[in-house]
Design an enzyme around this catalytic site. Structure first.
Site, PDB file in Angstrom:
ATOM      1  N   ARG A  92     -74.171  60.889-123.946  1.00 18.68           N
ATOM      2  CA  ARG A  92     -74.675  61.032-122.581  1.00 18.68           C
ATOM      3  C   ARG A  92     -75.978  60.254-122.423  1.00 18.68           C
ATOM      4  O   ARG A  92     -76.424  60.000-121.315  1.00 18.68           O
ATOM      5  CB  ARG A  92     -74.919  62.508-122.262  1.00 18.68           C
ATOM      6  CG  ARG A  92     -73.650  63.298-122.057  1.00 18.68           C
ATOM      7  CD  ARG A  92     -73.966  64.643-121.422  1.00 18.68           C
ATOM      8  NE  ARG A  92     -72.789  65.482-121.336  1.00 18.68           N
ATOM      9  CZ  ARG A  92     -72.795  66.716-120.841  1.00 18.68           C
ATOM     10  NH1 ARG A  92     -73.917  67.264-120.398  1.00 18.68           N
ATOM     11  NH2 ARG A  92     -71.687  67.417-120.782  1.00 18.68           N
ATOM     12  N   ASP A 110     -79.769  68.355-121.963  1.00 19.88           N
ATOM     13  CA  ASP A 110     -78.324  68.556-121.817  1.00 19.88           C
ATOM     14  C   ASP A 110     -77.547  67.318-122.247  1.00 19.88           C
ATOM     15  O   ASP A 110     -76.476  67.022-121.709  1.00 19.88           O
ATOM     16  CB  ASP A 110     -77.999  68.910-120.345  1.00 19.88           C
ATOM     17  CG  ASP A 110     -76.627  69.557-120.187  1.00 19.88           C
ATOM     18  OD1 ASP A 110     -76.042  69.992-121.190  1.00 19.88           O
ATOM     19  OD2 ASP A 110     -76.136  69.604-119.047  1.00 19.88           O
TER      20      ASP A 110
END
Ligand SMILES: [Cu+2]
Length: 687
Positions: free
Chosen positions: A339, A312
């Site tokens: 991220r 993710d």
């Protein structure tokens, strides 16, 4: 004779002008502001076309910022107040009028000098949109041709008359029932509106949509996922159509280089998020930075940050354009904070690494079809990239440690590093200012079937009970990708915070505990702190009216950062008179259920008290043999799912109004989460 000569000369002048002058922009005034360093007005989400969030204003500087006070504070009539909402938009300002959007897609025009309301637009969006991924949020607006533009959670792009707030046009770019929505701020540039789309958790096919700013007509779409046979389809398994539901959402505002004629944006993770077993290959254009020709949408280049992503690791923060000098050579740069905890720094003419990014071998899990190598930037990560071992989990790994069907702890978690928060760049310091979240996730794969409009994530990631959650705020040198200075922050700031930097030498940012801060951009030293009374998570903006400089931050909390909800717009100036408010409840810093333990309560409501993302009571003590009922009183589907794999239980998904029961026979402590929203925790203590 004389007459003929003059005629020839004037013809020549006209001809010369035609060659030299560029085609007239659709809105010449906005066009000029978008191409220039940010001054008096703040006319687009990222400040200007570079998204660098750098203001040239310097009336407020490092010497006097300590004297700042509130000039005005306006409450937006409870729009977007409640636990399901986040307030992440940067207000826009033009000619003394401010435009601000809330988490309910409502827009307010305010007098930028006094805070008085000029007009209101109430979106009226349905409250049962079940395809909202991560809280109800709108990341901002665009402006041009006398209109204000926004994207809505119901997948409409809307134009409002700047003077009245009346709807000029409204174009559905998809249907929310199919899993789509819009949370990104659109970009206005030269007669076009560029909009991203969400739905990465719902098996969508991501795309960038270009609309005619005047009429709302869709001009073109560029799909972030190739259909079989298209460019990039070679990175998906041949003979399958997995790419057509591979997610790859666009979470944030594009940037434009008008000279190169290129439009740039970042693309989110692949779906199903945690299950790579059926999508062998690198899976373009998931988790990538992409450049298109701004006029036509024709592909120019891409750079993939994470191949075959199963963690993710969206590229969710806006891309930033900057110019620099490296080895004596002027270079055109583009950067994006991932991220993964790294900043990816590229040459924006061709998408090649500018500072250095090396493909390196990574651990493998054949069942997940993991990529053999990943691109690792030289320089420093802004958050830890290894998880610590803890009881109850067999394995703790570092970034890119794969997993299968028993949970593996990894840092950074799938929410960052840097998630949606923007990263500014100052040409004065040469630094990026990077907000980060420090958190561990237990990653787990399971098999899921694709159903249109339903969640399609193929697993989960949950912060284990008792693990700490905090943040970092880091100045990264753009020439080296190394840390210039770093603050450890008590709360997560990568999920919607962000900052703005000024020629006055200030970095301005909010904290989830309600504090608004000004830091010295060079050294990081804190120069000013002011309690706004609500979660201060939105990125601030800087502007000038009647010769006076103002700084505005929306303080309305953030459901993902756990900060206090509200509807306040705070504006500061050196002539301000208003003092701080009482601090709101601070966000959680330890993962797990909170609140008092209710005695003997066996009816648990989900989404009660206008919080949506919570169990009430979150903790209860019951006798062995008790049946507990879970009742969804919220607006969207939820479940209650045991965190312990061996004795796993789940209510399954409950729609609004539905109730399911679970009987607890054996004494013990049972933790559970809502699996679509794994930051919702509950605990049942059985005696
Ligand atoms: Cu839920």
């Amino acid at each position: 004779m004389l007459r003929v000569a003059w005629c020839t000369v004037s013809t020549l002048i006209v001809f010369a002008l035609l060659i030299i002058a560029p085609a007239r922009a659709a809105d010449p005034e906005i066009d000029k502001l978008l191409r220039s360093p940010v001054g008096k007005d703040w006319v687009t989400n990222g400040g200007n076309l570079t998204n660098n969030r750098y203001s040239t204003l310097k009336q407020i500087d490092t010497t006097n910022v300590g004297k700042l006070k509130g000039a005005w504070m306006t409450r937006l009539k409870s729009s977007g107040v409640g636990g399901k909402y986040s307030f992440e938009g940067s207000p826009l300002v033009k000619d003394g009028v401010m435009y601000v959007v809330t988490g309910n897609d409502d827009v307010f025009a305010l007098d930028a000098k006094t805070g008085a309301t000029i007009w209101e637009y109430w979106s009226g969006i349905e409250q049962n949109i079940s395809t909202v991924c991560c809280g109800w949020v709108n990341r901002g607006l665009a402006m041009g041709e006398g209109q204000i533009y926004l994207g809505q959670l119901d997948a409409n792009v809307v134009a409002l008359d700047m003077k009245t707030g009346k709807v000029a046009w409204k174009t559905p770019i998809e249907k929310w029932q199919n899993g789509y929505g819009v949370t990104s701020a659109p970009l206005y540039y030269d007669g076009m509106i560029y909009s991203g789309i969400t739905g990465g958790e719902f098996g969508v096919r991501g795309r960038l949509t270009a609309l005619d700013a005047k009429t709302g007509e869709i001009k073109w779409r560029w799909f972030t996922l190739p259909a079989p046979g298209e460019k990039g389809s070679e990175t998906w398994p041949p003979g399958t159509d997995h790419s057509m539901r591979g997610g790859a959402a666009i979470w944030n505002t594009p940037a434009v280089d008008p000279e190169l004629g290129l439009l740039y944006f970042a693309v989110g993770n692949c779906g199903p998020d945690y299950d790579g077993s059926m999508r062998a290959g690198d899976n373009l254009f998931c988790t990538s930075m992409v450049a298109l020709k701004a006029k036509t949408g024709e592909y120019a280049w891409h750079f993939q940050q994470v191949h075959h992503d199963i963690w993710d690791y969206d590229a969710a923060s806006p891309v930033v354009l900057f110019d620099t000098v490296i080895n004596g050579q002027p270079r055109k740069g583009i950067a994006e904070a991932g991220r993964t905890g790294w900043v990816y720094i590229l040459d924006r003419t061709n998408g090649k690494p500018l500072v250095g990014i090396e493909e390196k071998p990574v651990p493998q899990e054949p069942r997940q079809k993991t990529a053999a190598t990943q691109p690792i930037p030289v320089g420093d990560a802004i958050v830890p990239q290894c998880a610590e071992k803890m009881p109850g989990y067999d394995e703790a790994g570092c970034i890119y440690t794969p997993f299968w069907e028993s949970p593996v702890l990894v840092q950074p978690s799938g929410v960052g590093g840097t998630n949606w928060s923007p990263m500014p760049y100052s040409p004065d310091t040469g630094y990026f200012y990077v907000p980060g979240t420090v958190r561990t996730s237990a990653f787990l794969r399971n098999s899921t079937q694709y159903t249109n409009g339903q969640r399609y994530t193929g697993g989960s990631q949950t912060a284990p009970i008792g693990t700490s959650m905090s943040g970092t705020f880091t100045a990264i040198d753009a020439k080296t990708n190394k840390i210039a200075w770093q603050h450890k922050t008590p709360y997560r700031v990568g999920g919607g915070g962000g900052s703005t930097v000024t020629a006055g030498g200030l970095v301005l940012r909010g904290e989830p505990d309600g504090n608004f801060l000004a830091l010295d951009a060079k050294t990081g030293q804190e120069l000013f702190r002011f309690q706004t009374g609500f979660g201060a998570d939105a990125p601030p903006v800087v502007y000038e009216v009647d010769g006076e400089e103002y700084i505005t931050i929306a303080a309305g909390g953030n459901s993902m950062q756990g900060s206090a909800s509200g509807d306040a717009v705070w504006t500061f100036s050196l002539k301000g008179q208003l003092g701080p408010l009482w601090p709101p409840p601070a966000p959680q810093t330890i993962a797990g259920p909170t609140g008092p333990v209710a005695a003997g309560v066996n009816e648990i409501k989900i989404g009660a008290n206008n919080t949506e993302y919570s169990f009430s009571p979150a903790r209860t003590r019951i006798k062995a043999g008790t049946t507990v009922s879970f009742n969804n009183v919220g607006d969207i589907p939820h479940d209650s799912t045991s965190l312990v794999q061996e004795n796993g239980w789940s209510t399954g998904v409950m729609v609004k109004g539905e109730t399911k029961t679970v009987k607890f026979d054996k004494p013990g402590i049972y933790y559970y989460v809502c699996s679509p929203h794994p930051w919702m925790y509950g605990q049942v203590i059985v005696e």
